[in-house]
Design a protein around this motif. Sequence first.
Motif, mmCIF file in Angstrom:
data_model
loop_
_atom_site.group_PDB
_atom_site.id
_atom_site.type_symbol
_atom_site.label_atom_id
_atom_site.label_comp_id
_atom_site.label_asym_id
_atom_site.label_seq_id
_atom_site.Cartn_x
_atom_site.Cartn_y
_atom_site.Cartn_z
ATOM 1 N N TYR A 28 108.459 -28.471 128.947
ATOM 2 C CA TYR A 28 107.284 -28.693 128.097
ATOM 3 C C TYR A 28 107.101 -27.541 127.129
ATOM 4 O O TYR A 28 107.648 -26.447 127.316
ATOM 5 C CB TYR A 28 106.017 -28.905 128.936
ATOM 6 C CG TYR A 28 105.545 -27.730 129.762
ATOM 7 C CD1 TYR A 28 104.694 -26.760 129.241
ATOM 8 C CD2 TYR A 28 105.918 -27.607 131.105
ATOM 9 C CE1 TYR A 28 104.243 -25.706 130.015
ATOM 10 C CE2 TYR A 28 105.475 -26.552 131.888
ATOM 11 C CZ TYR A 28 104.632 -25.605 131.330
ATOM 12 O OH TYR A 28 104.183 -24.553 132.093
ATOM 13 N N SER A 29 106.322 -27.817 126.086
ATOM 14 C CA SER A 29 105.947 -26.787 125.111
ATOM 15 C C SER A 29 104.430 -26.664 125.130
ATOM 16 O O SER A 29 103.721 -27.583 125.570
ATOM 17 C CB SER A 29 106.424 -27.171 123.706
ATOM 18 O OG SER A 29 105.803 -28.373 123.287
ATOM 19 N N ASP A 31 100.889 -24.145 123.258
ATOM 20 C CA ASP A 31 100.357 -22.977 122.563
ATOM 21 C C ASP A 31 99.859 -22.014 123.630
ATOM 22 O O ASP A 31 99.251 -22.439 124.613
ATOM 23 C CB ASP A 31 99.191 -23.368 121.648
ATOM 24 C CG ASP A 31 99.610 -24.366 120.573
ATOM 25 O OD1 ASP A 31 100.786 -24.319 120.151
ATOM 26 O OD2 ASP A 31 98.770 -25.186 120.167
ATOM 27 N N LYS A 44 103.596 -19.395 120.868
ATOM 28 C CA LYS A 44 104.054 -20.671 121.410
ATOM 29 C C LYS A 44 105.075 -20.407 122.519
ATOM 30 O O LYS A 44 105.798 -19.413 122.478
ATOM 31 C CB LYS A 44 104.688 -21.538 120.312
ATOM 32 C CG LYS A 44 103.685 -21.969 119.235
ATOM 33 C CD LYS A 44 104.278 -22.968 118.284
ATOM 34 C CE LYS A 44 103.268 -23.385 117.215
ATOM 35 N NZ LYS A 44 102.090 -24.079 117.782
ATOM 36 N N ILE A 45 105.101 -21.332 123.490
ATOM 37 C CA ILE A 45 106.049 -21.188 124.607
ATOM 38 C C ILE A 45 106.765 -22.503 124.851
ATOM 39 O O ILE A 45 106.284 -23.573 124.488
ATOM 40 C CB ILE A 45 105.348 -20.718 125.910
ATOM 41 C CG1 ILE A 45 104.371 -21.792 126.442
ATOM 42 C CG2 ILE A 45 104.609 -19.413 125.701
ATOM 43 C CD1 ILE A 45 104.906 -22.671 127.540
ATOM 44 N N ARG A 46 107.920 -22.379 125.497
ATOM 45 C CA ARG A 46 108.654 -23.549 125.988
ATOM 46 C C ARG A 46 109.234 -23.216 127.348
ATOM 47 O O ARG A 46 109.783 -22.131 127.540
ATOM 48 C CB ARG A 46 109.832 -23.901 125.062
ATOM 49 C CG ARG A 46 109.486 -24.736 123.871
ATOM 50 C CD ARG A 46 110.694 -24.847 122.953
ATOM 51 N NE ARG A 46 111.788 -25.603 123.587
ATOM 52 C CZ ARG A 46 112.198 -26.791 123.160
ATOM 53 N NH1 ARG A 46 111.621 -27.361 122.120
ATOM 54 N NH2 ARG A 46 113.194 -27.404 123.756
ATOM 55 N N ASN A 48 112.103 -25.023 129.348
ATOM 56 C CA ASN A 48 113.085 -26.078 129.139
ATOM 57 C C ASN A 48 113.453 -26.768 130.444
ATOM 58 O O ASN A 48 113.149 -26.270 131.535
ATOM 59 C CB ASN A 48 114.334 -25.494 128.465
ATOM 60 C CG ASN A 48 114.015 -24.927 127.087
ATOM 61 O OD1 ASN A 48 113.518 -25.628 126.219
ATOM 62 N ND2 ASN A 48 114.284 -23.636 126.901
ATOM 63 N N GLU A 54 111.063 -19.686 126.751
ATOM 64 C CA GLU A 54 111.060 -19.108 125.409
ATOM 65 C C GLU A 54 109.628 -18.769 125.019
ATOM 66 O O GLU A 54 108.706 -19.534 125.298
ATOM 67 C CB GLU A 54 111.633 -20.109 124.395
ATOM 68 C CG GLU A 54 113.061 -20.562 124.667
ATOM 69 C CD GLU A 54 113.500 -21.688 123.738
ATOM 70 O OE1 GLU A 54 113.057 -21.691 122.564
ATOM 71 O OE2 GLU A 54 114.260 -22.562 124.191
ATOM 72 N N TYR A 205 96.885 -21.912 128.132
ATOM 73 C CA TYR A 205 97.914 -22.779 127.557
ATOM 74 C C TYR A 205 97.259 -24.080 127.101
ATOM 75 O O TYR A 205 96.614 -24.774 127.893
ATOM 76 C CB TYR A 205 99.005 -23.074 128.592
ATOM 77 C CG TYR A 205 99.759 -21.836 128.991
ATOM 78 C CD1 TYR A 205 100.776 -21.327 128.191
ATOM 79 C CD2 TYR A 205 99.431 -21.142 130.158
ATOM 80 C CE1 TYR A 205 101.459 -20.170 128.550
ATOM 81 C CE2 TYR A 205 100.108 -19.989 130.522
ATOM 82 C CZ TYR A 205 101.116 -19.509 129.710
ATOM 83 O OH TYR A 205 101.781 -18.355 130.060
ATOM 84 N N LEU A 211 108.640 -32.199 126.902
ATOM 85 C CA LEU A 211 109.738 -32.319 125.945
ATOM 86 C C LEU A 211 110.429 -33.665 126.127
ATOM 87 O O LEU A 211 110.429 -34.229 127.211
ATOM 88 C CB LEU A 211 110.747 -31.181 126.165
ATOM 89 C CG LEU A 211 110.188 -29.754 126.047
ATOM 90 C CD1 LEU A 211 111.297 -28.746 126.352
ATOM 91 C CD2 LEU A 211 109.604 -29.493 124.671
#
Length: 216
Positions: A28-29, A31, A44-46, A48, A54, A205, A211
């Motif tokens: 998921y992604s 803020d 922003k974060i991800r 995976n 990230e 968050y 994703l």
Amino acid sequence: MTEQANARDLFRAAYENRYTWDANFPGYSADVELKQGDEVYKGKIRINSDMTVEVTGIEDETVQESIYTQLRDIVTHRKRGSFDKAHGKNEFNLGETDARGATEILVKGDAMGSNYKIRGTEICQVSRVMGRMAFVIDTAESLDTGEGYAASRYDVVFRNPQTGELLREMQFEDTFEKVGDYYVMTKQVIHANEQGQKTTTEFNYANVKLLEPAAV
């Protein structure tokens, strides 16, 4: 041997009752907003599907590293792993049961000298020694997701393992929301006390989106 088998079975039941993401987890992604005192940082974060993380949009390297570390901790707790792979070589024995009904699980063979307490089918305490740091995590509250539990309020105490000197105390409050089929952390508040210096750090968050699975 019956006691050891019993201790192993009890611990396995609690270990396998932790809430983890399944093999179809797409990642998921979101803020992210980090607040500490008067300072506020946004990025922003991800996370995976392969559990890599990230963090983008934050120029302060220390803050970026702090968010990255927190995301790695999230992954550690949500990543599914087999009991046999994690603990198959360890020996388990039952210890004392405390006044609150939590039973000690004493472990031999663990590289980090881990011991646990379980209450019902939940791990409510983790005790570990890592080099020059020993820590104890006590869970006060947890969320029942229907697919396992996730600790939502817990305390961590760090000590010098040689002297027993108190180094740092931290209290965590985690908030989860279900997005699609998965529970994800949407807020974490950390109250820390290190040598009398107190800080409160808040991770928020928002705009969490699963994703899209990669096309095969």
